[in-house]
Design a protein around this motif. Structure first.
Motif, short mmCIF file in Angstrom:
data_model
loop_
_atom_site.label_atom_id
_atom_site.label_comp_id
_atom_site.label_asym_id
_atom_site.label_seq_id
_atom_site.Cartn_x
_atom_site.Cartn_y
_atom_site.Cartn_z
N PHE A 83 0.83 -1.20 0.00
CA PHE A 83 0.00 0.00 0.00
C PHE A 83 0.87 1.26 0.00
O PHE A 83 0.54 2.26 -0.66
N SER A 84 1.97 1.23 0.74
CA SER A 84 2.91 2.36 0.73
C SER A 84 3.50 2.56 -0.65
O SER A 84 3.72 3.70 -1.09
N LEU A 85 3.77 1.46 -1.33
CA LEU A 85 4.30 1.56 -2.69
C LEU A 85 3.27 2.19 -3.62
O LEU A 85 3.62 3.02 -4.48
N ALA A 86 2.00 1.83 -3.44
CA ALA A 86 0.95 2.45 -4.26
C ALA A 86 0.84 3.94 -3.96
O ALA A 86 0.65 4.75 -4.88
N ILE A 87 0.96 4.33 -2.69
CA ILE A 87 0.94 5.75 -2.34
C ILE A 87 2.14 6.46 -2.96
O ILE A 87 2.04 7.61 -3.42
N HIS A 88 3.29 5.78 -2.99
CA HIS A 88 4.48 6.37 -3.62
C HIS A 88 4.23 6.64 -5.10
O HIS A 88 4.61 7.70 -5.63
N TYR A 89 3.61 5.68 -5.78
CA TYR A 89 3.26 5.90 -7.19
C TYR A 89 2.28 7.06 -7.34
O TYR A 89 2.40 7.88 -8.27
N LEU A 90 1.31 7.15 -6.42
CA LEU A 90 0.33 8.23 -6.48
C LEU A 90 1.00 9.59 -6.30
O LEU A 90 0.71 10.54 -7.04
N LEU A 91 1.89 9.69 -5.35
CA LEU A 91 2.58 10.97 -5.10
C LEU A 91 3.49 11.34 -6.27
O LEU A 91 3.66 12.52 -6.59
N THR A 92 4.07 10.33 -6.91
CA THR A 92 4.98 10.59 -8.02
C THR A 92 4.23 10.99 -9.28
O THR A 92 4.60 11.94 -9.98
N VAL A 93 3.14 10.27 -9.59
CA VAL A 93 2.42 10.48 -10.84
C VAL A 93 1.45 11.64 -10.73
O VAL A 93 1.42 12.54 -11.58
N ARG A 94 0.65 11.64 -9.68
CA ARG A 94 -0.43 12.64 -9.57
C ARG A 94 0.08 13.99 -9.07
O ARG A 94 -0.28 15.04 -9.60
#
Length: 281
Positions: A83-94
């Motif tokens: 889930f932290s990895l998904a949040i990392h992708y969200l912060l990077t992309v969005r």
């Protein structure tokens, strides 16, 4: 186990500067290590269970059963790291956050929740002695509803519900940026076309335009070169963003494949006392 081991080898085989230089690599390394621990517990199955539990192939005792229960509980940090990895992708992309910002302000919180929370729950279960043989291995006893739901279940449900939202936001962000890039590209093409038409009309209608033609051409070329350079930069940035988003979606789908059946089986076991065989697989 083989997949997580290959990920660890791929990260640690890099040079020292690139080995653990990014938040992505550190989260992925921690997640792979905990995944090996939890997967090893599932491979052992009922072997560490006490002989008096009447489980098939049980050769352990209370101590080995407790060790397996603690390791399984700690292994749920894989879910939180995912889930932290998904949040990392969200912060990077969005939100286009820089690596330095994520590393200094957000990554410590990710590690505290992903590793610290399962550790505290496993220690509490050890203190209250709630580990016993449960369907396929040693974990929290069926009667220990508090530890099953407050300790693990509700946070897992939040992760399961949060992943589709993150995927939807990332997908919409990539789509909107693609539309914006196409719109910008079409506008630049129209500007170039209008400039060419204006130059042709001026050549035909005004003979005085000829002395300034070379100067006008050079300025047009500079404008065209600037536009092309911006387009190349935007396309390169969008390509990177799209690759990051696609990789994040693959990690989320892998999470559902790995933990979806186990989560549903544990929920059924909590209410009925029996874990269906299909979810145990």
């Amino acid at each position: 186990i083989a997949g997580s081991s290959s990920i660890i080898y791929n990260i640690m085989s890099r040079n020292k500067r690139e080995r653990l230089s990014t938040t992505y690599h550190r989260i992925l390394l921690a997640m792979s290590i905990m995944d090996i621990i939890q997967s090893s517990c599932y491979v052992l199955g009922p072997i560490p269970a006490p002989r008096e539990s009447l489980a098939d192939n049980a050769f352990g005792n209370d101590v080995t059963c407790t060790i397996q229960g603690v390791a399984v509980t700690m292994g749920y940090s894989v879910v939180y790291y995912n889930f932290s990895l998904a949040i990392h992708y969200l912060l990077t992309v969005r939100y286009n956050l820089k690596e330095l910002t994520i590393r200094s302000k957000i990554e410590p919180i990710m590690h505290v929740i992903s590793f610290g929370y399962p550790l505290s729950v496993s220690i509490a279960g050890l203190f209250f002695n709630v580990y016993s043989y449960s369907s396929i291995l040693c974990w929290f006893d069926v009667d220990a509803q508090f530890f099953r739901w407050i300790g693990i279940g509700y946070f897992l449900a939040i992760c399961f519900l949060g992943f589709p939202i993150i995927i939807a936001v990332i997908t919409y962000t990539v789509w909107s940026r693609e539309q914006e890039l196409h719109k910008k590209y079409n506008i630049s093409i129209d500007r170039q076309t209008r400039r060419k038409r204006c130059s042709l009309l001026r050549r035909r209608c005004c003979s005085r335009w000829r002395p300034r033609r070379s100067r006008r051409r050079s300025s047009c070329r500079r404008d065209h070169g600037t536009i092309d350079e911006l387009l190349r930069r935007d396309k390169k940035l969008f390509k990177k963003t799209k690759a990051v988003a696609f990789q994040g979606i693959l990690y989320v789908l892998a999470f559902y494949v790995s933990f979806g059946g186990a989560f549903i089986g544990r929920v059924i076991e909590t209410y009925t006392g029996h874990n269906p065989q299909v979810f145990q697989l």
